[in-house]
Design a protein around this motif. Structure first.
Motif, PDB file in Angstrom:
ATOM      1  N   SER A 309       0.845  -1.188   0.000  1.00  9.41           N
ATOM      2  CA  SER A 309       0.000   0.000   0.000  1.00  9.41           C
ATOM      3  C   SER A 309       0.881   1.238   0.000  1.00  9.41           C
ATOM      4  O   SER A 309       1.665   1.455   0.927  1.00  9.41           O
ATOM      5  CB  SER A 309      -0.923   0.020   1.224  1.00  9.41           C
ATOM      6  N   ILE A 310       0.756   2.033  -1.058  1.00  8.29           N
ATOM      7  CA  ILE A 310       1.499   3.288  -1.183  1.00  8.29           C
ATOM      8  C   ILE A 310       0.522   4.433  -1.427  1.00  8.29           C
ATOM      9  O   ILE A 310       0.854   5.419  -2.081  1.00  8.29           O
ATOM     10  CB  ILE A 310       2.524   3.203  -2.327  1.00  8.29           C
ATOM     11  N   ALA A 311      -0.677   4.298  -0.901  1.00 10.95           N
ATOM     12  CA  ALA A 311      -1.731   5.292  -1.140  1.00 10.95           C
ATOM     13  C   ALA A 311      -1.284   6.679  -0.699  1.00 10.95           C
ATOM     14  O   ALA A 311      -0.685   6.853   0.369  1.00 10.95           O
ATOM     15  CB  ALA A 311      -3.005   4.888  -0.396  1.00 10.95           C
ATOM     16  N   HIS A 312      -1.567   7.655  -1.542  1.00 11.22           N
ATOM     17  CA  HIS A 312      -1.292   9.064  -1.252  1.00 11.22           C
ATOM     18  C   HIS A 312       0.196   9.365  -1.070  1.00 11.22           C
ATOM     19  O   HIS A 312       0.531  10.349  -0.405  1.00 11.22           O
ATOM     20  CB  HIS A 312      -2.078   9.522  -0.019  1.00 11.22           C
ATOM     21  N   CYS A 313       1.046   8.544  -1.640  1.00 10.56           N
ATOM     22  CA  CYS A 313       2.476   8.864  -1.699  1.00 10.56           C
ATOM     23  C   CYS A 313       2.675   9.656  -3.000  1.00 10.56           C
ATOM     24  O   CYS A 313       2.919   9.083  -4.069  1.00 10.56           O
ATOM     25  CB  CYS A 313       3.329   7.595  -1.687  1.00 10.56           C
ATOM     26  N   GLY A 314       2.552  10.950  -2.903  1.00  9.17           N
ATOM     27  CA  GLY A 314       2.490  11.797  -4.082  1.00  9.17           C
ATOM     28  C   GLY A 314       3.758  11.825  -4.918  1.00  9.17           C
ATOM     29  O   GLY A 314       3.730  12.286  -6.064  1.00  9.17           O
ATOM     30  N   ARG A 315       4.871  11.349  -4.390  1.00  4.55           N
ATOM     31  CA  ARG A 315       6.135  11.387  -5.131  1.00  4.55           C
ATOM     32  C   ARG A 315       6.370  10.115  -5.952  1.00  4.55           C
ATOM     33  O   ARG A 315       7.394   9.984  -6.613  1.00  4.55           O
ATOM     34  CB  ARG A 315       7.296  11.589  -4.160  1.00  4.55           C
ATOM     35  N   VAL A 316       5.435   9.185  -5.888  1.00  6.93           N
ATOM     36  CA  VAL A 316       5.572   7.932  -6.643  1.00  6.93           C
ATOM     37  C   VAL A 316       5.053   8.141  -8.064  1.00  6.93           C
ATOM     38  O   VAL A 316       3.990   8.713  -8.271  1.00  6.93           O
ATOM     39  CB  VAL A 316       4.796   6.797  -5.945  1.00  6.93           C
ATOM     40  N   THR A 317       5.820   7.639  -9.029  1.00  9.36           N
ATOM     41  CA  THR A 317       5.440   7.744 -10.446  1.00  9.36           C
ATOM     42  C   THR A 317       5.531   6.366 -11.108  1.00  9.36           C
ATOM     43  O   THR A 317       5.731   5.345 -10.427  1.00  9.36           O
ATOM     44  CB  THR A 317       6.366   8.726 -11.179  1.00  9.36           C
ATOM     45  N   ASP A 318       5.439   6.336 -12.406  1.00 10.50           N
ATOM     46  CA  ASP A 318       5.560   5.092 -13.167  1.00 10.50           C
ATOM     47  C   ASP A 318       6.904   4.408 -12.929  1.00 10.50           C
ATOM     48  O   ASP A 318       6.997   3.181 -12.989  1.00 10.50           O
ATOM     49  CB  ASP A 318       5.406   5.375 -14.666  1.00 10.50           C
ATOM     50  N   VAL A 319       7.928   5.200 -12.660  1.00  5.88           N
ATOM     51  CA  VAL A 319       9.267   4.634 -12.446  1.00  5.88           C
ATOM     52  C   VAL A 319       9.259   3.683 -11.255  1.00  5.88           C
ATOM     53  O   VAL A 319       9.776   2.561 -11.328  1.00  5.88           O
ATOM     54  CB  VAL A 319      10.302   5.755 -12.239  1.00  5.88           C
ATOM     55  N   GLY A 320       8.662   4.122 -10.135  1.00  6.88           N
ATOM     56  CA  GLY A 320       8.591   3.257  -8.959  1.00  6.88           C
ATOM     57  C   GLY A 320       7.724   2.040  -9.200  1.00  6.88           C
ATOM     58  O   GLY A 320       8.050   0.934  -8.751  1.00  6.88           O
ATOM     59  N   ILE A 321       6.610   2.209  -9.903  1.00 11.09           N
ATOM     60  CA  ILE A 321       5.727   1.082 -10.223  1.00 11.09           C
ATOM     61  C   ILE A 321       6.475   0.055 -11.074  1.00 11.09           C
ATOM     62  O   ILE A 321       6.313  -1.160 -10.907  1.00 11.09           O
ATOM     63  CB  ILE A 321       4.464   1.575 -10.934  1.00 11.09           C
ATOM     64  N   ARG A 322       7.302   0.502 -11.983  1.00  6.78           N
ATOM     65  CA  ARG A 322       8.076  -0.418 -12.838  1.00  6.78           C
ATOM     66  C   ARG A 322       9.033  -1.256 -12.012  1.00  6.78           C
ATOM     67  O   ARG A 322       9.208  -2.448 -12.259  1.00  6.78           O
ATOM     68  CB  ARG A 322       8.832   0.369 -13.900  1.00  6.78           C
ATOM     69  N   ILE A 342       1.091   8.275 -11.614  1.00  6.41           N
ATOM     70  CA  ILE A 342       0.949   6.996 -12.311  1.00  6.41           C
ATOM     71  C   ILE A 342       0.093   7.195 -13.559  1.00  6.41           C
ATOM     72  O   ILE A 342      -0.974   7.806 -13.508  1.00  6.41           O
ATOM     73  CB  ILE A 342       0.324   5.936 -11.387  1.00  6.41           C
ATOM     74  N   THR A 343       0.564   6.645 -14.676  1.00  6.14           N
ATOM     75  CA  THR A 343      -0.145   6.771 -15.953  1.00  6.14           C
ATOM     76  C   THR A 343      -0.474   5.387 -16.513  1.00  6.14           C
ATOM     77  O   THR A 343      -0.237   4.363 -15.855  1.00  6.14           O
ATOM     78  CB  THR A 343       0.713   7.539 -16.964  1.00  6.14           C
ATOM     79  N   ASP A 344      -0.971   5.360 -17.734  1.00  3.41           N
ATOM     80  CA  ASP A 344      -1.277   4.096 -18.407  1.00  3.41           C
ATOM     81  C   ASP A 344      -0.039   3.219 -18.565  1.00  3.41           C
ATOM     82  O   ASP A 344      -0.133   1.990 -18.527  1.00  3.41           O
ATOM     83  CB  ASP A 344      -1.885   4.370 -19.786  1.00  3.41           C
ATOM     84  N   HIS A 345       1.118   3.834 -18.734  1.00  2.00           N
ATOM     85  CA  HIS A 345       2.349   3.062 -18.903  1.00  2.00           C
ATOM     86  C   HIS A 345       2.671   2.258 -17.647  1.00  2.00           C
ATOM     87  O   HIS A 345       3.082   1.100 -17.718  1.00  2.00           O
ATOM     88  CB  HIS A 345       3.504   4.002 -19.254  1.00  2.00           C
ATOM     89  N   GLY A 346       2.479   2.878 -16.488  1.00  5.18           N
ATOM     90  CA  GLY A 346       2.713   2.163 -15.240  1.00  5.18           C
ATOM     91  C   GLY A 346       1.734   1.022 -15.049  1.00  5.18           C
ATOM     92  O   GLY A 346       2.105  -0.079 -14.628  1.00  5.18           O
TER      93      GLY A 346
END
Length: 444
Positions: A309-322, A342-346
């Protein structure tokens, strides 16, 4: 002659409550009552007294109550379903019930609730009674739950630590008066402790086998704390140094919840991954300083990680999801609500690498659209729960693709999404067991 005694139900419920007359009446929560609740001690129910010079009037014999016909093992089984306060009440009915109510098998758990309960005294009285057969220790007691008892102090935890060496589970959530010293006593004297819930205990900043909270190195003599489940939600004062100490002493952790520990950063997660390599469930929700670098550290858990759970961690982007998707292929649950980067790519990378995903929350991610949903639907066939709340780019077309491929969907949240009634009906038609949370008044 020594006389045994039993704690009164007044440990939990004040005797002046309505419905608590003569030991009868329904159970009433003490949280709704003002005033102090104290512990009282009563002797066991007396046997019938007679005097040789007094003749009792003869009365017709009364038929024995049906419950009295039950054998002892059946009565003990019934008592096993009662909470602590009701068990104390049963002990005052008659001598037989007294003996059965204090059967050691019934006292593996003590559970107290209520803001007005004098918990420190209640624990002292109960544990003293349980120590009569085994002086000074309660060998049968394994669980103590006093969550929400705000009057609990370090003194009550010290009583538990001294008298309950076999303790395995301790729940003190919402007890904001306890400190690091009390936790130190418990983990030091209860070597079998596996489950610890200190959520909402804002004074707790460290859990270790040393009184100096600043010591971060491995424990002396190789001793470790056996805790596997640790909940430190809302421990606002917890910092990276404290997490470093916890990780060094609790290397067997498998479930760790750090929700709203707002001072933690990526550095704290780096310490955590050095020592605790067996974590299966991790929550850092609302830790606003956690970024993609923190997720790169979390990804080191690899296939062991099942819940994140990383809810409301505003600094997370697709890079972290990858990072997480690439190395944590057995992930089953991901909560990324409010991660607006986070976008469609993530989502696409997550779907292709975590095909066994069962629950996904990407609500309030405005950059996720039908394209991401399509990739998710074509790869994650086992998806059961999906939350898209406030996803502005989602339309009915994306929902229809999900419904046509994820037949086991059980929960779908599309509140504040611009989706048509036809799309919602399509979902309901293809996913029979799905509960749809929506804000469209035309769909019912």
């Amino acid at each position: 002659m020594r006389t045994l005694s039993t704690p009164s139900p007044a440990l939990i419920c004040p005797p002046n409550l309505p419905g608590f007359q003569n030991g009868r009446g329904s159970s009433t929560s003490s949280s709704s009552v003002t005033g102090e609740t104290v512990a009282m001690v009563h002797s066991p129910p007396p046997t019938r007294l007679t005097h040789p010079l007094i003749r009792l009037a003869s009365r017709p014999p009364k038929e024995q109550a049906s419950i009295e016909r039950l054998p002892d093992h059946a009565m003990v089984q019934i008592f096993s379903f009662l909470p602590t306060n009701q068990l104390c009440r049963c002990a005052r009915v008659c001598r037989r019930w007294y003996n059965l109510a204090w059967d050691p098998r019934l006292w593996r758990t003590i559970r107290l609730t209520g803001e007005t309960v004098n918990v420190d005294r209640a624990l002292k009285v109960l544990t003293r009674r349980l120590c009569q057969d085994t002086p000074n220790v309660c060998l049968m007691l394994e669980t103590v739950s006093v969550s929400g008892c705000r009057r609990l102090t370090d003194r009550g935890l010290y009583t538990i630590a001294q008298r309950c060496p076999e303790l395995r589970r301790l729940e003190v959530s919402g007890c904001y008066n306890i400190s690091n010293e009390a936790v130190f006593d418990v983990v030091s004297l209860c070597p079998n402790l596996e489950h610890l819930d200190v959520s909402g205990c804002s004074k707790v900043t460290c859990i270790s086998l040393t009184r100096e909270a600043s010591i971060k190195l491995s424990p002396l003599h190789g001793k470790q704390i056996s805790i596997r489940y640790l909940d430190m939600t809302d421990c606002f004062v917890l910092e990276d140094e404290g997490l470093h100490t916890i990780a060094a002493h609790c290397t067997q952790l498998t479930h760790l919840y750090l929700r709203r520990c707002v001072r933690l950063t990526d550095e704290g997660l780096r310490y955590l991954m050095i020592y605790c390599t067996s974590i299966k469930e991790l929550s850092v929700s609302d830790c606003r300083f956690v970024s993609d670098f923190g997720l790169r550290e979390i990804a080191k858990l690899e296939s062991r990680l099942r819940y994140l759970s990383i809810a409301h961690c505003g600094r997370v982007t697709d890079v972290g999801i990858r990072y997480v998707a690439k190395y944590c292929g057995k992930l089953r649950y991901l909560n990324a609500r409010g991660c607006e980067g986070i976008t469609d790519h993530g989502v696409e990378y997550l779907a292709k690498n975590c095909a066994k995903l069962k629950s996904l929350d990407i609500g309030k991610c405005p950059l996720v659209s039908d394209t991401g949903l399509e990739c998710l639907a074509l790869n994650c066939f086992n998806l059961k729960r999906l939350s898209l709340k406030s996803c502005e780019s989602i339309t009915g077309q994306g929902l229809q693709i999900v419904a046509a491929n994820c037949f086991d969907l059980q929960m779908l949240n599309v509140q504040d999404c611009e989706v048509s009634v036809e799309a919602l009906r399509f979902v309901k038609r293809h996913c029979k067991r799905c509960v749809i949370e929506h804000t469209n008044p035309a769909f019912f």
